[in-house]
Structures are given as structure tokens and as C-alpha cells.
Scaffold this motif. Structure first.
Motif, PDB file in Angstrom:
ATOM      1  N   VAL A  71       0.839  -1.200   0.000  1.00 15.18           N
ATOM      2  CA  VAL A  71       0.000   0.000   0.000  1.00 15.18           C
ATOM      3  C   VAL A  71       0.879   1.259   0.000  1.00 15.18           C
ATOM      4  O   VAL A  71       0.634   2.197  -0.766  1.00 15.18           O
ATOM      5  CB  VAL A  71      -0.966  -0.008   1.209  1.00 15.18           C
ATOM      6  N   LEU A 109       2.207   1.717  -3.466  1.00  8.58           N
ATOM      7  CA  LEU A 109       1.213   2.167  -4.448  1.00  8.58           C
ATOM      8  C   LEU A 109       0.815   3.615  -4.215  1.00  8.58           C
ATOM      9  O   LEU A 109       0.610   4.358  -5.175  1.00  8.58           O
ATOM     10  CB  LEU A 109      -0.016   1.265  -4.414  1.00  8.58           C
ATOM     11  N   GLN A 130      -2.498  -8.368  -0.629  1.00  6.12           N
ATOM     12  CA  GLN A 130      -1.201  -7.743  -0.909  1.00  6.12           C
ATOM     13  C   GLN A 130      -0.625  -8.267  -2.222  1.00  6.12           C
ATOM     14  O   GLN A 130      -0.113  -7.499  -3.041  1.00  6.12           O
ATOM     15  CB  GLN A 130      -0.213  -8.016   0.226  1.00  6.12           C
ATOM     16  N   LEU A 132      -2.687  -6.943  -5.203  1.00 10.46           N
ATOM     17  CA  LEU A 132      -2.334  -5.547  -5.487  1.00 10.46           C
ATOM     18  C   LEU A 132      -1.028  -5.487  -6.254  1.00 10.46           C
ATOM     19  O   LEU A 132      -0.905  -4.785  -7.253  1.00 10.46           O
ATOM     20  CB  LEU A 132      -2.146  -4.785  -4.178  1.00 10.46           C
ATOM     21  N   THR A 184      -6.575  -0.655  -3.237  1.00 11.88           N
ATOM     22  CA  THR A 184      -5.621  -0.208  -2.216  1.00 11.88           C
ATOM     23  C   THR A 184      -6.358   0.342  -1.008  1.00 11.88           C
ATOM     24  O   THR A 184      -6.022   0.034   0.135  1.00 11.88           O
ATOM     25  CB  THR A 184      -4.694   0.883  -2.803  1.00 11.88           C
ATOM     26  N   THR A 200      -7.779  -2.380   0.998  1.00  5.32           N
ATOM     27  CA  THR A 200      -6.749  -3.147   1.704  1.00  5.32           C
ATOM     28  C   THR A 200      -6.294  -2.441   2.970  1.00  5.32           C
ATOM     29  O   THR A 200      -5.994  -3.078   3.974  1.00  5.32           O
ATOM     30  CB  THR A 200      -5.539  -3.378   0.776  1.00  5.32           C
TER      31      THR A 200
END
Lengths: 322, 350
Positions: A148, A151, B301, B304, B322, B325
Motif C-alpha cells: 500500500v 502504491l 497484498q 495488489l 488499495t 486493503t
């Protein structure tokens, strides 16, 4: 959830009671330890031993029986360099690039991270309003998953992202950050500091708060300048905590993989390929799977981490005694 | 230099704010922007339509063009304001557009089609949160599957870890037996063996146990942690032995003592460890990447990571995924912040 667990626990009680009668109370301790020890043995100690076998054998076969013994050949391959300072002269040039990238990365990342964490902790330790809020703001990114984090920043830094829009607006002009080797590396250091500094800030803040107030009061009585107070009181009294933070950051830094792999994929080229990514790619991502090289490289990382962990344990013990 | 440190170390300026206080607050506010800003930007972006995401420079809030249902047309039509010509100032709905010319109708008069240069039309936009990015996750991707995999791994691994670690911690804190020191040293020893340095043999063992490409292959190898044993043992030592003795007088079995007395009394430490475990497992990446190679086994994860690696990055879906998540972790953070901070500070692990 409890409705499943409770009967399960009552079910376990039956064999446990039988074992208790059989072994006596004190030897029952081993029964309690057993699951944990089996897991440790199977997934920590056994792998360490097996790793030596992999490191000294060749071929792309995962079954140990089918792997021919090659002695130190994997290590020789890794270490075959005319000059260790220049990866281009090495047979396994990717390994040495990863080694140098990791060294640079760890130096910069740990340096900046400890620096900013200390600064943030000192500011948070002042008499400020809404300290709890600010503390959790800096801590928040620690909880985000590495993917995350990667990204989020990839989205910000992409060619038509908000960072370039901002730079266009200021007149500096945008840039395609992640295709440039040096910028990709710089941003990797940045996102890694961004994601982890809250954790170290928390530890340092706890260290600062453990320094007794009256020491400062005495310094004020003696009209010590703030700079002098910082140098003579805060830094020395904080140094055990600083040492903990430093060693912990080094141990984590050497093992950096997730967020950078998701962020740049190790690129452009090999600009942000670190040592764990090298191990992953040799052993699991590429074909043929070079388990021997991966295990040999793992062993070298393990030695570095072992030394760091021993220092960590020594520091912890010293802090606990002092 | 001395000045910089005077502001860093000074405590409260009496009465009004000292200039160093202003600098401190400035730094902290910048910190808020730097730490929260990117996450806020991610969430806002995830609500933008693909067109809006392609826009450069981007706008802060998600906008979408207004549409209206017009009689005689099946699809809702895009709304524009006319900037030039007879209809200047009027709101029109566009029915067709080709080669720089547009065909529009007045919403009240859908029969009468008017043609004009498209340049004379200005889109009417309003703030609108596009939820299509989210709904398409469920339609076009196997999102629920990934979510389930992640949840299953996190829940099972946490439960197993809590049970196994607390059993070991109980034995190490409440029993006197030969070899206890050796076991403690062994637990310290595992601290020196991070997963990252034994990946290859770990892979073999997982393979031999038939757990490759199975969620159990992710759950079991990490189920026993030295951190957990130490954390729980430290806490259980403080539970007085007299309670155990009293229970033994009442003929309670050792397992009952463990389950009915030790576990409830250790609840605070167990809660801390549970939160840490949830965080570790939900965010875990490298080991699942090695064990789970088939996409139906992917955790969030991994999903993604693999979607962003595709040639044409599908940012609208990726952004929404995202956000979903990080949502569970953000929720845990909001409610249990205090425990997380103590847990991490006391174990030195995350």
C-alpha cells in the motif's frame, strides 16, 4: 468465535489430563512447550542447517538428495571479482550491485530515519497541545502494508501525478521520477523513511520521557544554555535508547524488500535491487532456480544479521542492568 | 546551531507562545500534511472516474459531469452550458458528438435536435464520488476471493499463534523444570533467524509438508514467534503463584488452570500480541509471494502487487483496491491505537 473455541479447549483437556496423570505436573511443562518447539525446530532451526546444504550444492533441483555437492563453488561464484568496488568486474555482478545498493540504502535510510525520528521525538516531547494526535499522525504510516505504501507513492509520483502537477505549478517542472536510476533510489529512501520513522519516533519519545524532569530543572537553575542542556543532558541520557533504535533500524534496513519491490520492482535496471530481492529472484523468480546461489547469499546476510542481533541483545542487557 | 537547539529543547514559553513554539507547530503541521496527505489523496483519487484520473493537472476533489434523463433516450445524457450563439446561457443535453460537432437537445424539448460546434459547449460538473471503481472490483476481479484469503490467513494465524505462544509462555513462567534455561536460550536463538535468511530451506520444508500453494503454507511456518513468547512470559510472571496453588487445591487440572485462569488474567498482553499478529499477517508479503503462486490463492497484498505490475496499469481499480486493503488496518488503528503503541514499544517489533 468463543462458541467454537470453548468446546475445543474442553476437548483438549481430556488428553492433557491423562498426560498430567502420566507425567506429573512438572514434566507436563514439556507438553505445553511442545507445539511451539516443534514449530521453532521445523521452521527456524532445521532451515538454518539445511541452508548449509543448499549453499554447498548445485543444480536447480529443490530436493536435497538430487543436488550434487559442489563445495564452496557457490561462494566462489559470488566472490569472483577483480574489484569489489566495481560490480561490472564481478562474475555475479547483480549480487554485488545488490550488496552496494543495500549498503548505500541502509546508510542513508538509517541516517535520515534516526535523524528525523529524533527531531520529531524532541518536538513531541515539548509542552505542546494535542500531543496524542500529532504522535499518532507520525505513527500512522507504520501500520500500512508495504504494498500500500508503494502504491500510494507510485500514484503520487507517476508522470501525470500530483507531484509533477505541483512542480509544474511552481515552475520547476515535472519529471519522470521512477525511470531515472538516481531518483528512483532517492525516492526509495524517502518512502522507506516515511513509512517507518513513526516507529522509531515512538521509541525515542519513550526514552525522552524517561529522563527525569529534575535533571532539567537543575540545569535551568545553573543557567545552562538550551544547547548545552541538550548536549550534556539529553544526548547522554538518551544514548541507550539511541543505540537500540540504531541497531533495530540497521537490522530492518538490511532486510528491506517488500515496499521497494512493489515500488520500483528493483529498477530501473538494478538501481534499487537490494540483497533480499537478489535472493528472491535467484531462488524463486528466475529460471533456472539457482537455490545454491540464493542460499549462499542468504548465509552471508545471516552472518551480518547475527552480528547485529548479538549487538542488540548486548545493548538490551546493558540497558536493563544500567 | 545553539539557536536551533534552544527551540528544540526549550519547554513552555511563559504565557504567550514563544517563537520556538511556532516553529514546533509549523513542523508538526507539515508532518500532518506529509503523513496524512498521501493517504487522503489516495482515498479521494479512488472515487474519481477514469476520465478524471487521466486529467492533468489533477483536481483535488472528484468531479463528474452532470447527466440528465431525457425523454426518448435510453441512456442519461451529458449536460452542457452553451457559451456562444442563439442558445448562449442555456443548458443542453448532448445526444451525439463527432468530428468537432455536437448534436444537442433542450431537456424540455427532446424532439428538436440542434447541431453546433462542440467548442461552444462547456461541461457542467459537480462534485461526485464515483463508486464504480469499487463495484467493478467485485464484478471484474476476484476481489472477494483475495479478501477471504487474507482474512482467513490473518484470523487462523493469529489464533494459532496466540494458543501456541501462550502455552509455551505458561510453561516457561509457571513451571520449574530441568532444561528451562536451555529452552529460553533456544527462544532467544530464533530471534537471530529471520525468515528472510532461510527462504530456500523453508521453501523445501513447506513443499515437503505439502503446503505449497495452500493458505496453510503461509499460516503454519510463522505460527511460533519468539516475540510472542517473550511478551506473554513477561506478563505471566507477574501473575501470583498462589492463585495457581489455590486452583490445584480445588483439583483443577493444569490445562484448566491454563485455560480458565492464566489466559483470562493475561488478557491485556494477549490483546497486544493479537493486534501485532493481525498487523503482521495482514501486511505480510515476501513469504506469501513465494508460497502462493496461483492467483486464486493470492492475498490482497499479492493481488495488489500483481495488478500494478501489469503492462497497462488499471489505476481506477487499483486505487479502490488499495483503499479497501488499508481499511481494516485503519479501523484497527482508530479503535486500538493505545494498545498498538504500547505493544510496539514494549516488544520492539512490528
Amino acid at each position: 468465535m468463543l462458541s467454537i473455541i470453548s468446546p475445543l479447549m474442553r476437548l483438549i483437556e481430556i488428553p492433557m489430563l491423562a498426560l498430567q496423570r502420566l507425567l506429573g505436573i512438572n514434566r507436563l511443562a514439556w507438553v505445553f512447550l511442545l507445539p511451539n518447539l516443534v514449530l521453532f525446530g521445523l521452521f527456524a532451526f532445521l532451515p538454518v542447517i539445511l541452508n548449509f546444504f543448499y549453499a554447498t550444492s548445485g543444480s536447480d533441483n529443490v530436493m536435497l538428495a538430487d543436488r550434487p555437492y559442489v563445495g564452496a563453488r557457490n561462494f566462489v561464484t559470488l566472490m569472483d571479482c577483480s574489484s569489489y568496488l566495481d560490480p561490472n568486474t564481478c562474475r555475479e555482478d547483480k549480487f554485488w550491485r545488490a550488496v552496494w545498493n543495500t549498503s548505500w540504502f541502509v546508510t542513508l535510510q538509517v541516517g535520515f530515519m534516526v535523524g528525523f525520528s529524533l527531531l520529531t521525538a524532541i518536538i513531541l516531547n515539548r509542552d505542546i497541545r494535542a500531543r496524542g494526535f500529532f504522535r499518532s499522525v507520525f505513527f500512522f504510516p507504520v501500520l500500512l502494508s508495504p504494498v500500500v505504501v508503494a502504491l500510494i507513492w507510485k500514484w503520487i509520483l507517476q508522470r501525470e501525478g500530483v507531484m509533477n502537477a505541483f512542480l509544474d505549478w511552481t515552475g520547476i517542472g515535472g519529471y519522470n521520477w521512477l525511470v531515472d536510476a538516481q531518483w528512483a533510489f532517492t525516492w526509495s529512501v524517502f518512502i522507506s523513511v516515511w513509512a517507518h520513522m513513526g516507529f522509531y519516533t515512538l521509541i525515542l519519545l519513550a526514552g525522552l520521557q524517561a529522563i527525569p524532569r529534575d535533571v532539567y530543572e537543575a540545569a535551568t537553575m545553573d543557567r545552562a544554555s538550551p544547547w548545552r542542556t541538550f548536549r550534556r543532558i539529553t544526548l547522554p541520557l538518551l544514548s541507550p535508547t539511541m543505540l537500540v533504535v540504531l541497531v533495530l533500524a540497521l537490522i530492518k534496513g538490511v532486510q528491506t524488500f517488500d515496499e521497494i519491490y512493489a515500488f520500483t520492482g528493483g529498477g530501473p535496471g538494478t538501481a534499487t535491487t537490494f540483497i533480499i530481492q537478489y535472493i528472491y529472484e535467484e531462488g524463486f523468480a528466475g529460471a533456472p532456480r539457482l537455490f545454491g546461489l540464493a542460499a549462499a547469499a542468504s548465509l552471508m546476510v545471516a552472518i551480518v544479521l547475527l552480528i547485529l542481533t548479538l549487538i542488540q541483545l548486548w545493548v538490551n542487557r546493558r540497558n536493563a542492568d544500567g | 546551531m545553539s539557536r536551533i537547539f534552544s527551540f528544540l529543547t526549550a519547554t513552555r514559553g511563559k504565557g504567550r507562545l514563544h517563537w520556538t513554539d511556532w516553529v514546533s507547530y509549523g513542523y508538526l503541521l507539515f508532518g500532518v500534511l506529509l503523513m496524512f496527505g498521501p493517504v487522503v489523496w489516495l482515498v479521494l483519487s479512488s472515487f474519481k472516474t477514469p476520465n478524471e484520473l487521466d486529467r492533468f493537472p489533477p483536481r483535488f476533489l472528484p468531479y463528474a459531469q452532470d447527466v440528465a434523463e431525457v425523454e426518448g433516450f435510453e441512456e442519461p445524457l451529458l449536460l452542457f452550458t452553451v457559451t456562444e450563439g442563439d442558445l448562449a446561457g442555456q443548458i443542453v443535453a448532448q445526444t451525439r458528438r463527432a468530428a468537432g460537432r455536437a448534436e444537442v437537445v433542450l431537456p424540455d424539448d427532446p424532439e428538436n435536435r440542434i447541431r453546433m460546434p462542440a467548442a461552444n459547449l462547456e461541461a457542467i460538473e459537480g462534485i461526485a464520488f464515483a463508486t464504480e471503481n469499487y463495484t467493478s472490483l467485485f464484478e471484474r476481479f476476484n476481489f472477494l476471493r483475495f479478501f477471504w484469503n487474507s482474512t482467513f490467513i490473518t484470523v487462523m494465524a493469529t489464533l494459532i499463534m496466540l494458543l501456541v505462544n501462550s502455552m509455551a509462555a505458561f510453561a516457561l513462567s509457571k513451571y520449574q523444570f530441568r532444561g528451562r534455561t536451555a529452552v529460553l536460550l533456544m527462544v532467544v536463538g530464533t530471534l537471530m533467524i529471520p525468515q528472510t535468511v532461510v527462504l530456500v530451506p523453508l521453501f523445501l520444508i513447506t513443499f515437503e509438508l505439502g503446503m505449497l500453494n495452500s493458505l496453510w503454507g503461509v499460516i503454519i511456518p510463522g505460527a511460533a514467534t519468539p516475540t510472542g513468547v517473550f511478551l506473554l512470559r513477561q506478563y505471566m510472571i507477574t501473575i501470583p503463584d498462589e492463585i495457581l496453588d489455590a486452583a490445584r487445591m480445588d483439583k483443577a487440572s493444569e490445562w484448566k488452570i491454563f485455560w480458565r485462569i492464566i489466559i483470562p488474567l493475561s488478557a491485556p498482553a494477549i490483546a497486544v500480541l493479537a493486534i501485532l499478529a493481525i498487523m503482521w499477517r495482514w501486511n505480510d508479503f515476501l513469504w506469501p509471494l513465494i508460497v502462493l503462486t496461483r492467483s486464486e490463492n493470492f492475498t490482497l497484498q499479492l493481488a495488489l502487487n500483481s495488478f500494478q505490475g501489469e503492462l497497462q496499469t488499471d489505476w481506477p481499480s487499483l486505487l479502490a483496491m488499495t483503499v479497501l486493503t488499508l481499511l481494516p488496518i485503519a479501523a484497527v488503528f482508530m479503535f486500538l491505537q493505545k494498545y498498538i503503541a504500547t505493544g510496539i514499544a514494549s516488544t520492539g517489533g512490528k
